[in-house]
Motif scaffolding. Structure first.
Motif, PDB file in Angstrom:
ATOM      1  N   ILE A  15       0.966  -1.225  -0.122  1.00 55.56           N
ATOM      2  CA  ILE A  15       0.170   0.029   0.082  1.00 55.56           C
ATOM      3  C   ILE A  15       0.936   1.092   0.155  1.00 55.56           C
ATOM      4  CG2 ILE A  15      -1.756   1.283   1.435  1.00 55.56           C
ATOM      5  CD1 ILE A  15      -2.665  -1.365   2.401  1.00 55.56           C
ATOM      6  N   ALA A  26      -4.502   7.048  -1.026  1.00 55.06           N
ATOM      7  CA  ALA A  26      -4.176   5.568  -0.807  1.00 55.06           C
ATOM      8  C   ALA A  26      -3.960   4.701  -1.896  1.00 55.06           C
ATOM      9  CB  ALA A  26      -4.676   5.104   0.475  1.00 55.06           C
ATOM     10  N   LYS A  27      -3.214   4.063  -2.493  1.00 56.02           N
ATOM     11  CA  LYS A  27      -2.915   2.816  -3.378  1.00 56.02           C
ATOM     12  C   LYS A  27      -2.794   1.673  -2.840  1.00 56.02           C
ATOM     13  CE  LYS A  27      -1.397   2.076  -8.171  1.00 56.02           C
ATOM     14  NZ  LYS A  27      -0.842   2.559  -9.404  1.00 56.02           N
ATOM     15  N   ASP A  28      -3.581   0.376  -3.489  1.00 66.21           N
ATOM     16  CA  ASP A  28      -3.137  -0.752  -3.346  1.00 66.21           C
ATOM     17  C   ASP A  28      -2.611  -1.126  -4.382  1.00 66.21           C
ATOM     18  OD1 ASP A  28      -3.644  -3.703  -3.746  1.00 66.21           O
ATOM     19  OD2 ASP A  28      -4.446  -3.816  -1.717  1.00 66.21           O
ATOM     20  N   THR A  34      -6.665   3.108  -6.416  1.00 71.17           N
ATOM     21  CA  THR A  34      -6.465   4.097  -5.747  1.00 71.17           C
ATOM     22  C   THR A  34      -7.812   5.025  -5.072  1.00 71.17           C
ATOM     23  OG1 THR A  34      -4.682   4.216  -7.117  1.00 71.17           O
ATOM     24  CG2 THR A  34      -5.308   6.211  -5.869  1.00 71.17           C
ATOM     25  N   THR A  35      -7.667   5.476  -3.729  1.00 68.65           N
ATOM     26  CA  THR A  35      -8.509   6.504  -3.284  1.00 68.65           C
ATOM     27  C   THR A  35      -7.925   7.512  -2.556  1.00 68.65           C
ATOM     28  OG1 THR A  35      -8.625   5.184  -1.054  1.00 68.65           O
ATOM     29  CG2 THR A  35     -10.080   4.153  -2.736  1.00 68.65           C
ATOM     30  N   GLN A  36      -8.845   8.249  -1.886  1.00 67.78           N
ATOM     31  CA  GLN A  36      -8.055   9.735  -1.307  1.00 67.78           C
ATOM     32  C   GLN A  36      -9.133   9.656  -0.093  1.00 67.78           C
ATOM     33  OE1 GLN A  36      -8.437  12.769  -4.083  1.00 67.78           O
ATOM     34  NE2 GLN A  36     -10.797  12.925  -3.991  1.00 67.78           N
ATOM     35  N   ASN A  46     -11.141   4.430   3.274  1.00 69.94           N
ATOM     36  CA  ASN A  46     -11.740   4.231   2.008  1.00 69.94           C
ATOM     37  C   ASN A  46     -11.078   3.153   0.932  1.00 69.94           C
ATOM     38  OD1 ASN A  46     -13.412   6.315   2.510  1.00 69.94           O
ATOM     39  ND2 ASN A  46     -12.195   7.936   1.516  1.00 69.94           N
ATOM     40  N   LEU A  47      -9.862   3.070   0.956  1.00 71.40           N
ATOM     41  CA  LEU A  47      -9.004   2.012   0.204  1.00 71.40           C
ATOM     42  C   LEU A  47      -9.440   0.506   0.666  1.00 71.40           C
ATOM     43  CD1 LEU A  47      -6.812   1.578  -1.866  1.00 71.40           C
ATOM     44  CD2 LEU A  47      -5.232   1.411  -0.052  1.00 71.40           C
ATOM     45  N   ASP A  48      -9.646   0.175   1.791  1.00 72.60           N
ATOM     46  CA  ASP A  48     -10.352  -0.998   2.469  1.00 72.60           C
ATOM     47  C   ASP A  48     -11.360  -1.166   1.781  1.00 72.60           C
ATOM     48  OD1 ASP A  48      -7.995  -1.550   4.149  1.00 72.60           O
ATOM     49  OD2 ASP A  48      -9.001  -0.848   5.976  1.00 72.60           O
ATOM     50  N   VAL A  51     -11.192  -1.750  -2.231  1.00 70.25           N
ATOM     51  CA  VAL A  51     -10.264  -3.076  -2.807  1.00 70.25           C
ATOM     52  C   VAL A  51     -11.296  -4.211  -2.518  1.00 70.25           C
ATOM     53  CG1 VAL A  51      -8.735  -4.674  -1.958  1.00 70.25           C
ATOM     54  CG2 VAL A  51      -8.180  -2.171  -2.307  1.00 70.25           C
TER      55      VAL A  51
END
Length: 89
Positions: A15, A26-28, A34-36, A46-48, A51
């Motif tokens: 991450i 945030a990027k997986d 990708t989220t913010q 938000n990333l959780d 994904v």
């Protein structure tokens, strides 16, 4: 591009988190999602969710019953013979 290693071997379950102006990004890496968010915590939350949606772990197609509860007639909401837009593929 930066890379990371575990025990000297490259890996993808990574991450990345960085700040752009007033937002945290945030990027997986493996999923390519990708989220913010306005904070690091929010960006990671938000990333959780993003994904999990990407992996089909949460979310689902609405049932006809659910659509009716929302005041939508399923018969009036079909794609017919049209192909979905490229963005949905």
């Amino acid at each position: 591009m930066a890379s990371s290693t575990r025990d000297g071997e490259p890996h993808e379950d990574e991450i990345r988190l960085w700040r752009e102006d007033d937002w945290w990004i945030a990027k997986d890496v493996e999923a390519g999602v990708t989220t913010q968010g306005p904070s690091r915590e929010t960006a990671l939350e938000n990333l959780d969710e993003a994904v999990a949606l990407h992996n089909g772990e949460i979310g689902c197609d609405p049932t006809d019953e659910k659509l009716r509860e929302l005041g939508i007639d399923p018969a009036d909401n079909t794609t017919g013979d049209q192909e979905p837009p490229d963005v949905l593929e």
